[in-house]
Structures are given as structure tokens and as C-alpha cells.
Design an enzyme around this catalytic site. Structure first.
Site, PDB file in Angstrom:
ATOM      1  N   GLU A 117     -37.040  41.766 -53.279  1.00  0.00           N
ATOM      2  CA  GLU A 117     -36.699  42.771 -52.360  1.00  0.00           C
ATOM      3  C   GLU A 117     -35.523  43.231 -52.022  1.00  0.00           C
ATOM      4  O   GLU A 117     -35.245  44.468 -51.581  1.00  0.00           O
ATOM      5  CB  GLU A 117     -37.430  42.116 -50.994  1.00  0.00           C
ATOM      6  CG  GLU A 117     -38.930  42.187 -50.867  1.00  0.00           C
ATOM      7  CD  GLU A 117     -39.656  43.262 -51.165  1.00  0.00           C
ATOM      8  OE1 GLU A 117     -39.004  44.354 -50.646  1.00  0.00           O
ATOM      9  OE2 GLU A 117     -40.863  43.389 -51.672  1.00  0.00           O
ATOM     10  N   TYR A 173     -36.842  45.246 -42.427  1.00  0.00           N
ATOM     11  CA  TYR A 173     -37.697  45.443 -43.481  1.00  0.00           C
ATOM     12  C   TYR A 173     -37.848  44.134 -44.346  1.00  0.00           C
ATOM     13  O   TYR A 173     -38.941  43.975 -44.582  1.00  0.00           O
ATOM     14  CB  TYR A 173     -37.106  46.618 -44.270  1.00  0.00           C
ATOM     15  CG  TYR A 173     -38.037  46.541 -45.664  1.00  0.00           C
ATOM     16  CD1 TYR A 173     -39.323  47.023 -45.827  1.00  0.00           C
ATOM     17  CD2 TYR A 173     -37.360  46.267 -46.938  1.00  0.00           C
ATOM     18  CE1 TYR A 173     -39.978  47.156 -47.054  1.00  0.00           C
ATOM     19  CE2 TYR A 173     -37.914  46.209 -48.120  1.00  0.00           C
ATOM     20  CZ  TYR A 173     -39.397  46.663 -48.015  1.00  0.00           C
ATOM     21  OH  TYR A 173     -40.090  46.572 -49.203  1.00  0.00           O
ATOM     22  N   ASP A 231     -40.234  50.558 -44.952  1.00  0.00           N
ATOM     23  CA  ASP A 231     -39.154  51.233 -45.518  1.00  0.00           C
ATOM     24  C   ASP A 231     -39.504  52.682 -45.865  1.00  0.00           C
ATOM     25  O   ASP A 231     -40.387  53.144 -45.244  1.00  0.00           O
ATOM     26  CB  ASP A 231     -38.996  50.515 -47.052  1.00  0.00           C
ATOM     27  CG  ASP A 231     -39.844  50.667 -48.214  1.00  0.00           C
ATOM     28  OD1 ASP A 231     -41.206  51.263 -47.599  1.00  0.00           O
ATOM     29  OD2 ASP A 231     -39.812  50.236 -49.224  1.00  0.00           O
ATOM     30  N   SER A 244     -22.556  55.160 -51.032  1.00  0.00           N
ATOM     31  CA  SER A 244     -22.967  55.815 -49.890  1.00  0.00           C
ATOM     32  C   SER A 244     -22.150  56.742 -49.222  1.00  0.00           C
ATOM     33  O   SER A 244     -22.765  57.746 -48.681  1.00  0.00           O
ATOM     34  CB  SER A 244     -23.828  54.799 -49.137  1.00  0.00           C
ATOM     35  OG  SER A 244     -22.646  54.051 -48.491  1.00  0.00           O
TER      36      SER A 244
END
Length: 411
Positions: A42, A125, A143, A318
Site C-alpha cells: 500500500e 487510507y 483513495d 509534487s
């Protein structure tokens, strides 16, 4: 918020589960109910495609088969196995959390939602994914894939970037999870979003729940979910130095290690610098760029002369997009009689400043410099060193390309 009928909810849960049991992909982390392996998968899958993750996952659990093995490993080994996945804070947080599990829970992922949520780097999440997939607890794991599916099926038109919308969807998932089927159901939701209810051109005709999909019936499947556009990453033009060694360092490249904190902490890279004033993202002619790069290297304590432009590259975070221009550089040896006439670009680093000498002063300063010790944080590397040092992908690619050209194996 939109109200949803009990019939629509029951249909969704029943048909989705049946579809998943028939069609689910054979993924390596689905072959285990090991909470540690599910946790690793994950974390790796955040911001990364499944096909990319599979070989990384297999190598990672082969090297770190237990939480104790991960907790005790050198950080450099962890980062090296993460090399190319990006978002390296995920790897550091994962190792920190593994140490927490060893110290607080005897090396076993706890079957406790609050305890899992308290681990470093484990958000809502990931908590829901671990608790539902590994322990079959009826916890939501919401998500981007899940929000897209729910937005379309239930015609939820609220902005999914808002906390209130996420909270509504988490509550909705709790209602949808069939008793005793949390593990399969949450994976089915993720699978539907990944394979069928895709961001663009969703495959509605093959969707197991299309009959009662409110978004499709309203003709909104292409426009949902509603999502506030993120601010585009800041553009940064940067000059990169590909510094070739000579004499004892012939065939090697000079690299440096990034600071212990901040972006790409402690990873290795080719020396580089921001070009132009803050906020500038336009092109910089080669000659001024090379002069500026030489001055930057000198301020770092490295005497090297850029000689030619090699290629362009780019790397996106990002919040930042690096536009990189790579220049081949030659060492400038220390003057005869000083420091034994050895190269001044040795294995260490003086700092990380971009301020320093004026561009035209490089050779004059080289004649005045005295060095008795190499520069901290810098080192010369051979191709074999690439097996142990962790690099961001853009620099990994550039260095791999360089050594391939040296061997004449680059196609």
C-alpha cells in the site's frame, strides 16, 4: 449530499464482489494475508502504478522478509531498494514505522486501528487498507480510485478535495461493506477504479454495476469526480555537472550526497544548481550557464571546467519541476606544489551554497587555492558503486547512460 437508495447500495455491493471474485488480478501481495506485506504494497502503490510496483515489492520483501529485518537495516539499503519509485519519504517513514512496531508491538503489525494509525507515514487510507485487507475489519480505505467510483455511481458532485466529501465517502463505504467481506470489498473497489472506472474514457459497457450507475445515467461519467485543480509545480531551470575524473580517478564521476534533511535527503546526485533568479524559468544560453556552473562548483570547493552541453533532462516532484541541462566538465588540477599537485575535486564537500566566486575568476582562484583535505560529502564513483548508492531516478538514468557510453554499449 445526495441521498442513495438501499436498493442501489445493495446492488452495488453484491455485483461488485461477484465481479471481483471472477476477475481479480493475481498480484503478489494478494497471495499473502501477511499484514507487513500488505502494508508495504500500500505504501509503494501511493502515486505509483501497479505494474511498476510489482518488481519493487518482490525485491523488497526478499531483502526484508520481516519487520525486524527492515527496522534493523541501514537506511542506505532501504533507499537503494526504493530507488526509482520516487517519493522517498515513504521509504524513510516505512522504516521508522517498522522500528515503532518492533519497539511497541513486538514486531507484529497490531490488529488495532488506532495503533496502526499512529505509525509514521500511515494516514487514514493506509490505515483502512491494512485493517480491512489484512484483518478483514470493516474500515473504509478511500483513495483516488475509490472516490472516482463513488462519485460516478452515486452521482456525488461535491469536490473530492474537500475533507467533508472524503468523510461522506468514508461513511458511505462503511454502509456498503458486506458483513465479513471487508477485505474483498475494499480491494474490489480499488480494482474497479483501476481497471474499469478509469479517469478518462471509463469502460462503462464492461462495468459490473453500470445498470444502477447514476453518473452514467445522467451522462456525467466523463465529468465526475469534481476535483479542484492542484497548483502546478514550480518550474526550476538547473545546470548539472557531469564531472569526469582523471589520473587515479579516470573513468569515474564525481557525485555528492544531499543534506540530511529536506528534499531527497541523504540521496546521491550529480552536482547541480538553480540557474537564474528565483521564479525565473526561461532558457539560459550555454556560455553563461557554464560560467555560472563553474562558479557554483568552486563555491562548493570543486575545481571543474564545463566544456560542452550534453543533453536535457527533467524531474518532477509534487511541487517542483526541474528542467535540467547537463554539461560535461573537466577537472582543474591544483597548481603544482600545492596539495601534492592532486585534483581538488576529491571526495568531500564544503557546503551547498550557490554563492561564490565570479564566473571569470575560476582559473585565477584555482591558482590561489590550497587544499589539504578532500571535500566532505563528495566522492568519485565507478559503475560498480551504483549497486550500493541510492540516486533519484533522473540522476540514476544520466549516470547509467554515461557509463554505458564509456563502455560503448549504449544503443
Amino acid at each position: 449530499m445526495t441521498t442513495h437508495t438501499l436498493e442501489q447500495k445493495r446492488y452495488f455491493s453484491f455485483e461488485l464482489l461477484n465481479w471481483y471474485i471472477r476477475s481479480k488480478r493475481d498480484l503478489p501481495w494478494r497471495r499473502h494475508r501477511n499484514p507487513f506485506y500488505i502494508w508495504i504494497s500500500e505504501i509503494m502503490l501511493q502515486q505509483t502504478r501497479v505494474d511498476t510496483v510489482i518488481p519493487y515489492f518482490n525485491r523488497f520483501i526478499a531483502r526484508f522478509p520481516t519487520i525486524e529485518a527492515l527496522a534493523e537495516a541501514p537506511e542506505e539499503d532501504v533507499l537503494k531498494l526504493w530507488e526509482g519509485l520516487g517519493y522517498y519519504s515513504r521509504a524513510r517513514n516505512l522504516q521508522t514505522a517498522a522500528k515503532q512496531v518492533v519497539e511497541l508491538h513486538g514486531g507484529e503489525v497490531p490488529d488495532d486501528t488506532q495503533a496502526v494509525a499512529a505509525l509514521k507515514g500511515v494516514g487514514p487510507y493506509t490505515t483502512g487498507a491494512i485493517m480491512s485487507i489484512a484483518f478483514n475489519r470493516p474500515e473504509p480505505a478511500v483513495d483516488g480510485n475509490v472516490m472516482r467510483v463513488l462519485s460516478r455511481y452515486f452521482l456525488i458532485e461535491e469536490d473530492i478535495m474537500k475533507g467533508s466529501t472524503r468523510a461522506h465517502m468514508e461513511s458511505l463505504v462503511r454502509e456498503l461493506i458486506p458483513e465479513g467481506r471487508a477485505s474483498d470489498f475494499n480491494q474490489a473497489l480499488m480494482e474497479l477504479g483501476a481497471l474499469v472506472c478509469t479517469p478518462k474514457s471509463p469502460h462503462c459497457l464492461t462495468c459490473p454495476v453500470m445498470e444502477h450507475c447514476s453518473g452514467r445515467l445522467a451522462g456525467r461519467e466523463e465529468t465526475l469526480p469534481v476535483k479542484t485543480k492542484a497548483k502546478p509545480p514550480r518550474l526550476e531551470p538547473r545546470s548539472v555537472a557531469l564531472i569526469e575524473g582523471s589520473d587515479a580517478n579516470a573513468g569515474r564521476l564525481l557525485v555528492r550526497q544531499r543534506p540530511a534533511k529536506g528534499l531527497l535527503a541523504r540521496m546521491w546526485e550529480l552536482p547541480h544548481e538553480l540557474v537564474g533568479p528565483e521564479g525565473y524559468n526561461g532558457p539560459v544560453p550555454d556560455e553563461p550557464a557554464m560560467d555560472h556552473l563553474a562558479a557554483h562548483l568552486l563555491a562548493e570547493g570543486v575545481l571543474a571546467r564545463p566544456v560542452r552541453f550534453v543533453r536535457e533532462a527533467e524531474h518532477t516532484f509534487s511541487h517542483i519541476h526541474w528542467n535540467l541541462r547537463v554539461f560535461q566538465c573537466e577537472e582543474v588540477a591544483s597548481p603544482a606544489g600545492e596539495a601534492g599537485g592532486q585534483s581538488l575535486a576529491a571526495e568531500q564537500r564544503a557546503g551547498y551554497s550557490t554563492s561564490g566566486a565570479k564566473p571569470g575568476a575560476l582559473l585565477a582562484l584555482a591558482e590561489q587555492e590550497e587544499r589539504t583535505a578532500p571535500l566532505a560529502g563528495y566522492r568519485w564513483i565507478s559503475e560498480a558503486d551504483m549497486d550500493t548508492l541510492a540516486f533519484p531516478k533522473v540522476f540514476l538514468d544520466l549516470i547509467t547512460e554515461y557509463f554505458a557510453k564509456q563502455k560503448g554499449t549504449l544503443m
